[in-house]
Design a protein around this motif. Structure first.
Motif, mmCIF file in Angstrom:
data_model
loop_
_atom_site.group_PDB
_atom_site.id
_atom_site.type_symbol
_atom_site.label_atom_id
_atom_site.label_comp_id
_atom_site.label_asym_id
_atom_site.label_seq_id
_atom_site.Cartn_x
_atom_site.Cartn_y
_atom_site.Cartn_z
ATOM 1 N N GLY A 30 -75.119 68.422 -102.486
ATOM 2 C CA GLY A 30 -75.368 66.866 -102.020
ATOM 3 C C GLY A 30 -74.856 66.583 -100.503
ATOM 4 N N SER A 31 -73.330 67.278 -100.495
ATOM 5 C CA SER A 31 -72.760 67.010 -99.329
ATOM 6 C C SER A 31 -73.825 67.617 -98.038
ATOM 7 N N ALA A 32 -73.861 68.767 -98.230
ATOM 8 C CA ALA A 32 -74.638 69.272 -97.326
ATOM 9 C C ALA A 32 -76.646 68.497 -97.171
ATOM 10 N N ASP A 33 -76.697 67.865 -98.050
ATOM 11 C CA ASP A 33 -78.310 67.021 -97.603
ATOM 12 C C ASP A 33 -77.520 65.799 -96.892
ATOM 13 N N LYS A 34 -76.381 65.328 -96.804
ATOM 14 C CA LYS A 34 -76.027 64.798 -96.083
ATOM 15 C C LYS A 34 -75.781 65.388 -94.556
ATOM 16 N N ALA A 35 -75.133 65.947 -94.492
ATOM 17 C CA ALA A 35 -74.922 66.598 -93.039
ATOM 18 C C ALA A 35 -75.998 67.150 -92.276
ATOM 19 N N MET A 36 -76.629 68.168 -92.348
ATOM 20 C CA MET A 36 -77.796 69.385 -92.081
ATOM 21 C C MET A 36 -79.402 68.624 -91.700
ATOM 22 N N ASP A 48 -76.308 60.220 -93.145
ATOM 23 C CA ASP A 48 -76.258 59.510 -92.824
ATOM 24 C C ASP A 48 -74.312 59.975 -91.902
ATOM 25 N N GLY A 49 -74.145 61.282 -92.808
ATOM 26 C CA GLY A 49 -73.331 62.554 -91.836
ATOM 27 C C GLY A 49 -71.759 62.294 -92.424
ATOM 28 N N ASP A 50 -71.543 61.579 -93.710
ATOM 29 C CA ASP A 50 -70.488 61.121 -94.306
ATOM 30 C C ASP A 50 -70.476 61.506 -95.164
ATOM 31 N N THR A 51 -69.414 62.763 -95.274
ATOM 32 C CA THR A 51 -69.446 64.242 -95.518
ATOM 33 C C THR A 51 -68.294 65.059 -95.484
ATOM 34 N N PHE A 52 -67.654 65.725 -95.776
ATOM 35 C CA PHE A 52 -66.376 66.717 -95.803
ATOM 36 C C PHE A 52 -66.631 67.403 -94.558
ATOM 37 N N LEU A 53 -68.025 68.123 -94.669
ATOM 38 C CA LEU A 53 -68.577 69.060 -93.735
ATOM 39 C C LEU A 53 -68.776 69.108 -92.332
ATOM 40 N N THR A 54 -69.227 67.498 -92.076
ATOM 41 C CA THR A 54 -69.112 67.175 -90.530
ATOM 42 C C THR A 54 -67.453 66.592 -89.925
ATOM 43 N N THR A 55 -66.529 66.293 -91.081
ATOM 44 C CA THR A 55 -64.952 66.411 -90.760
ATOM 45 C C THR A 55 -64.546 67.554 -89.233
#
Length: 580
Positions: free
Chosen positions: A491-497, A521-528
């Motif tokens: 789920g985080s990857a879908d929001k960041a990639m 939206d990029g609202d995930t820890f992966l883009t921190t």
């Protein structure tokens, strides 16, 4: 306390009260050096410098030998080191296995592993570049620590406790068997002494009376020659019975043969195969038809086997007198190449047996036991014409040289205890009350041992089942945690990639609403930590930084896409790589 005493005390605390052997030094060196090299290599790949890998290697070299002496402290220190430097992870696995088996008490072990995890998580958070959501980091750290430290520690602790339990149970079982053997031996000794006293008081007195009266009767002038001869046979039999009774009493009382100074060489020989012919002669003198045959080349027998042959003939003749009076008897000694065969066969009784025949019912059983003890066997049974046959096979040498085991006399097949009121039946094989009573002590010990071993087997099976259950629960927990983590990561990857193709499709000048609608939206820890690492952002703009679905050219860099908006439009987009 002077300096040398302090140094000595510190050395004892570090290495223990016993000095290290050369084998232990070699083993610790063979383990610590590879661990240090692996730690330095992994840290070098992750950091790129030389100082940190060297420090990590030195720390591994210092902690590895101390894991046995200070399991809890070394576990906590190694966990913190693993959190700060990934190269020490292999050492953490080794130290966890060692701590799992050496920390005494489940509560202390639980506290030590919890403190180790806290140290690992704290070191990881302090050294994590860029930071991230605490919950996510804690979840993945707990999962990793469970796989690397907790599971190996539990497995090592279970294996060590199971091995210790099995050794303790085996030692206890051996001790119980020794104690039971001692108790049974003392009980048998007391019973033998009681029997010996009873035999000495009762049978000795009766035989002495018989000897005195027959001696006086032998010189009576009123007797005929044949009567005097018969009385002489009775007197000699009573005297021989007294000597044999004395020997049996000595064996029962002391467990050894009676002193030999009471019996000369001629008397000892008369109780072996050399005494068979006088037995036959005495039977003939009593009016019984007895035929003696010897075949084969006579050979010297061991004393016990020689005496057993004499007893077989004596008991068979006595039974024939009692149960088949007047029947012809055949006695045969066959010297076979490997054993002596003693056979006594009597025909059917000429008339009905006497109404009252005094018989203990233990003579044939005693023959079976006597032959078994010298390594031979005895067979008893009816013949086709209604007579009775007693045959024994006795080895020439010592009992260890040849072993004949009759199934009926095998003590492993005897009952462990006789039921109340049941004396056991005496059949053709001669297994009866006396045989079962003789081996009851052995059987009790064997059955106790079997029960102890069965309990040990059940305990081992229960321990294995418990260990398998714990392992299964851990695997299920890990699988659930991994599934939750993968679902959360997906789920985080879908929001960041986004794909590079989608990046190319978006044109500068498009409206911000349209572009943001097409992008996550990029609202995930992966883009921190990604914003601010690339080129300078346009003044007054707000930028969205997303990751690429493709990997970069280096394991240290991450390809990203940046979209900058101003006044409701996309004014810039850039693709570059950042270091993670």
């Amino acid at each position: 306390m002077d300096v040398s005493s302090k140094i000595q005390d510190a050395r004892l605390r570090l290495v223990g009260p016993e000095p290290w052997s050369g084998r232990r030094i070699a083993g610790e060196s063979a383990l610590a050096l590879p661990l240090a090299l692996v730690a330095a290599g992994v840290t070098r790949l992750a950091d790129g410098g030389l100082v940190l890998p060297a420090l990590v290697a030195l720390a591994v070299l210092a902690l590895s030998p101390l894991r046995r002496r200070f399991p809890s402290s070394v576990l906590i220190a190694t966990a913190a080191l693993s959190g700060a430097a990934a190269g020490a992870t292999l050492l953490l696995l080794v130290v966890a296995c060692s701590a799992g088996r050496r920390i005494a008490g489940a509560g202390k072990a639980l506290a030590a592993f919890c403190a180790a995890f806290a140290g690992y998580l704290l070191a990881l958070l302090l050294t994590e570049s860029g930071g991230g959501p605490l919950l996510v980091i804690s979840l993945f750290s707990a999962l990793f620590f469970m796989v690397i430290a907790v599971v190996p520690g539990l497995a090592s602790r279970y294996w060590y406790q199971r091995r210790t339990l099995l050794q303790t149970m085996q030692e206890r079982n051996a001790q119980l068997l020794r104690e039971r053997a001692m108790v049974a031996g003392q009980a048998r000794l007391r019973e033998r002494q009681r029997i010996a006293q009873d035999m000495h008081d009762s049978l000795g007195h009766q035989l002495a009376l018989i000897s005195v009266h027959t001696g006086a009767l032998e010189v009576d002038p009123a007797l005929t020659g044949r009567q005097r001869e018969a009385v002489g046979v009775l007197r000699e039999a009573s005297v021989a019975a007294m000597h044999e009774l004395r020997a049996v009493v000595g064996i029962l009382r002391d467990g050894v043969e009676a002193p030999e100074h009471h019996t000369d060489e001629a008397q000892r020989a008369a109780r072996g195969t050399a005494g068979v012919e006088p037995l036959v002669a005495a039977a003939r003198a009593a009016g019984t038809t007895v035929e003696l045959r010897e075949t084969g080349e006579p050979r010297q027998l061991a004393p016990a086997s020689d005496h057993a042959a004499y007893r077989i003939v004596q008991e068979a003749l006595t039974n024939a007198y009692k149960h088949a009076p007047g029947a012809p008897i055949g006695v045969e000694l066959r010297y076979e190449p490997d054993a002596l065969v003693v056979e006594v066969v009597n025909g059917p009784a000429a008339g009905p047996p006497p109404n009252e025949v005094v018989s203990g019912g233990q003579g044939l059983t005693g023959l079976h036991e006597r032959a078994r003890l010298v390594g031979g066997m005895v067979h008893t049974g009816r013949t086709g014409d209604g007579g009775f046959r007693v045959a024994g096979v006795l080895p020439y040498g010592a009992p260890e040289a040849t072993t004949f085991v009759d199934a009926a006399d095998d003590f492993r097949q005897q009952p462990s205890a006789l039921p109340p009121g049941d004396g056991g039946a005496t059949g053709a094989t001669g297994t009866g009350r006396h045989q079962a009573g003789r081996h009851v002590g052995w059987d009790v010990d064997l059955n106790v041992a079997e029960r102890e071993l069965a309990m040990s087997s059940r305990s081992r099976a229960g321990g294995v089942a418990l260990g398998c259950g714990i392992a299964f629960a851990v695997v299920v927990l890990l699988a659930v945690a991994a599934g939750v983590g993968l679902f959360f990561l997906a789920g985080s990857a879908d929001k960041a990639m986004i794909d590079p193709a989608e990046y190319k499709d978006i044109k500068v000048g498009a409206s911000e609403q349209e572009v943001r609608g097409r992008l996550p939206d990029g609202d995930t820890f992966l883009t921190t930590g990604l914003p601010g690492k690339g080129p300078a952002e346009p003044a007054g703009s707000s930028c969205l930084v997303l990751m690429s679905s493709e990997v970069g050219d280096s394991v240290r860099t991450e390809p990203v896409f940046r979209f900058c908006f101003k006044d409701g439009k996309l004014i810039e987009k850039q693709s570059y790589e950042v270091e993670r």
